[in-house]
Each structure stands twice: as C-alpha cells, then as structure tokens.
Motif scaffolding. Structure first.
Motif, mmCIF file in Angstrom:
data_model
loop_
_atom_site.group_PDB
_atom_site.id
_atom_site.type_symbol
_atom_site.label_atom_id
_atom_site.label_comp_id
_atom_site.label_asym_id
_atom_site.label_seq_id
_atom_site.Cartn_x
_atom_site.Cartn_y
_atom_site.Cartn_z
ATOM 1 N N ALA A 184 0.841 -1.203 0.000
ATOM 2 C CA ALA A 184 0.000 0.000 0.000
ATOM 3 C C ALA A 184 0.876 1.253 0.000
ATOM 4 C CB ALA A 184 -0.926 -0.009 1.205
ATOM 5 N N ARG A 185 1.969 1.243 0.794
ATOM 6 C CA ARG A 185 2.847 2.405 0.831
ATOM 7 C C ARG A 185 3.553 2.609 -0.501
ATOM 8 N NH1 ARG A 185 8.082 2.928 1.361
ATOM 9 N NH2 ARG A 185 8.384 0.772 2.031
ATOM 10 N N LEU A 186 4.051 1.515 -1.096
ATOM 11 C CA LEU A 186 4.756 1.636 -2.374
ATOM 12 C C LEU A 186 3.842 2.197 -3.460
ATOM 13 C CD1 LEU A 186 6.797 -1.695 -2.428
ATOM 14 C CD2 LEU A 186 7.606 0.591 -1.832
ATOM 15 N N GLN A 187 2.584 1.763 -3.457
ATOM 16 C CA GLN A 187 1.650 2.271 -4.463
ATOM 17 C C GLN A 187 1.214 3.690 -4.147
ATOM 18 O OE1 GLN A 187 -0.899 -1.469 -4.271
ATOM 19 N NE2 GLN A 187 -0.876 -1.139 -6.474
ATOM 20 N N ARG A 188 1.036 3.993 -2.870
ATOM 21 C CA ARG A 188 0.578 5.332 -2.484
ATOM 22 C C ARG A 188 1.600 6.403 -2.841
ATOM 23 N NH1 ARG A 188 0.123 4.280 2.412
ATOM 24 N NH2 ARG A 188 2.003 5.289 3.238
#
Length: 338
Positions: free
Chosen positions: A50-54
């Motif tokens: 989720a962090r990498l995509q965000r």
C-alpha cells in the motif's frame, strides 16, 4: 549525489526490493501468496505494498503482448536544444501511443517508443516534430523482431524457489487476433492497463458487471496469455544506478543467436532487432558504471558484437505507459514504513 537522500519515501530496504521482485514475477499476486513465498506476515506485505503504491514509486500495469505490440514499433532518437528537453519529453509522454520516454544523459537527446498507426506516425514525424523549434534532429528505427521486453525482466532479489512459488503456470503467447474479445474484455484490459492489481470486486464495481463474470473473464484472458504485467519502478531504487541503451552492430548471420543470448541475461530488460545504422538494441540495468563496462567487455565481447554505441539514460520519464516520478524532485507526500 545520492538521489534518494532528499526524500525518505524514495529509500527502499531489502523487503521493499523483494516485494517489487515478487510483483515482477506475478503482478496480480495477492498479499497472502506473496507473504507465504517471502516468509513474512500478510499484514506486513499489505502495508508495504500500500505504501509503495501510495507514494507512486511502484505501479503494476497490464502489458500488451510483445510480438503484437513491439514488432513494427518505432524507436525515436530526438535531438533537442539544450534547456528544452523537459518540455519535449513531457509532450511525448502525454501521448497515449508513446509508452516509453527517456531523457539521455547530457539533456540533448530523448529516446522514445511509439506504437501507432501510419496516420498518427506521419503526423508526428513529418508535421509536429519538424514544426517544433526545439527539435534539431530525429532518427527513426523500426522494431523488426522482439527477443525480450521489459515485462520479462526480473531484478534478482528472489531465489529460484521464491520465484517459482509466485509464478503462474506458463501459457502460450497468443497469435494476434486469435482470441476473440468483446467490449467487456476490452474495457477490463484497459482498466488493468492503468492498474493491474485491481481486485475482481473493484473491477466489477467499476464496469457494472457481477464479480463472478469478471472472475470468469479474467481467468479466460489469463489463460489466453493476455494478462502479462509490468512493474514500473525506478531501477535506482533496486540498487541499479545505471540505465543504458546499447545500439549494437551484429553480423546478420549472428543476429538471432546474439539477440537470444542477450534476452536471457539478468541485466537486460529489452532486446530488439531494428532497422537503421545499428541492427540490435539492448537496454540494460547495471549497478554502476563499472558494471556497465564489464557488461560491454565480458558479455558483448564474446558474442562477436562488432560495434556498440552506449547511451546512458539520465531520466526515465515514462515506462510501459506509466509516467515515473523523478527521485530528485520530492513529491511532498508523506510516507511511513511498516
């Protein structure tokens, strides 16, 4: 200068790199499958992904079939006036028929790949580019054969067992036009071209179709080899500081053998036979300039390559249709590590 130093969001640790590699193997793999393969918790995988995509540093998109899309594509080498490269590169990146745009080191050349019909091609080559005062020269190469494309590259942070646990069963590459597609198929493929990790439920809600129908359609499309994915990420985040295009001269009788050999090399993320002064284009990632030198001497030398022009990428603007964030330009987005 360390391009990651200005923004904590651009620092990838070992697990981040392994997650990227997991997505390279299977772009639609669920968090549970990735967690089991890598030996970490599902919760950690979910939060990290989720962090990498965000942050926009990693995106997974559906990639068209290499034979269907690449053969006949144009590789453009565009010389521009100093100081005008950003505007021209951005104009090319804004085009949906230009999935790859690189600014080469030195800031006076842009390399781009164009997938388009003859009308759009001619308007760009004979009208728009010549009318742009910033463009001083354009060289055009046509892709004649694709040995490997970016969707097949793996960064190498997984062992064979981990990659095998994530890999989907191999499927035969489809013959263009052999798989009948209706309007719903095209809509689903288009949405996966923007974000290939959308869930069945999210896709169903977006297209107004029952989730069970979406599952059946995607299963059929995957079985037909139409759901290949590409994980877009700046290679520097994976410890690969040098991105280069190698324009190679190869004796015609050796072209197929050399292209096939390079396609198997772990540092190569694309190999194409082309028209023009060079007959083979190889695009490579290396950890540093010494690594690039060793690739040229130790890999290309024994293959019988007679000449190699090395062009180093200064800034990857767009890859596989996805605009990339420049690491030396902080986004201002907050970040947190799981």
């Amino acid at each position: 200068m360390d391009v990651t130093a200005a923004d904590p969001a651009t620092v990838f640790d070992t697990l981040d790199r392994r997650l990227v590699c997991a997505l390279q193997v299977n772009g639609r793999a669920g968090a549970g499958l990735i967690a089991e393969a890598l030996g970490v918790s599902t919760r950690t995988v979910t939060r990290r992904l989720a962090r990498l995509q965000r942050t926009g540093l990693v995106r997974v998109v559906r990639m068209p079939d290499v034979e269907d899309a690449a053969v006949g594509a144009l590789v453009l080498r565009i010389r521009v006036l100093r100081g005008r490269v950003d505007a021209v590169a951005q104009a090319l990146a804004d085009r949906p028929d230009v999935p790859f745009v690189d600014v080469m080191l030195g800031g006076q050349e842009i390399d781009a790949v164009m997938l388009s019909d003859a009308g759009a091609r001619d308007r760009l080559l004979y009208g728009q580019l010549p009318a742009t005062a910033a463009v001083t020269e354009t060289t055009v190469h046509t892709v004649l054969h694709a040995f490997a494309d970016a969707g097949q590259w793996r960064a190498g942070h997984l062992d064979e067992a981990e990659a095998a646990a994530l890999a989907e069963p191999p499927v035969a590459r489809p013959v263009p036009g052999s798989v009948p597609l209706d309007e719903l198929d095209h809509v689903l493929l288009a949405r996966l071209g923007e974000d290939a990790r959308q869930s069945h439920a999210a896709l169903a809600a977006a297209v107004g179709t029952p989730e069970s129908t979406v599952r059946r359609r995607l299963h059929r499309l995957a079985g037909a080899g139409l759901l290949r994915t590409h994980t877009t990420v700046d290679p520097r985040l994976l410890g690969l500081a040098v991105d280069a295009n190698l324009w190679l001269d190869v004796p015609p009788g050796r072209l197929a053998a050399v292209g096939t050999a390079l396609a198997r090399h772990p540092q190569v993320h694309g190999v194409f036979a082309t028209s023009g002064p060079a007959n083979l284009l190889a695009v490579v990632f290396c950890p540093d300039h010494g690594g690039l030198y060793r690739f040229v001497t130790d890999t290309l030398g024994p293959l019988g390559v007679t000449r190699a022009e090395t062009a180093i990428v200064g800034w990857a603007v767009k890859r596989a249709g996805v605009p990339l964030r420049r690491l030396d330009r902080p986004s201002g987005r907050a970040s947190g590590r799981a």
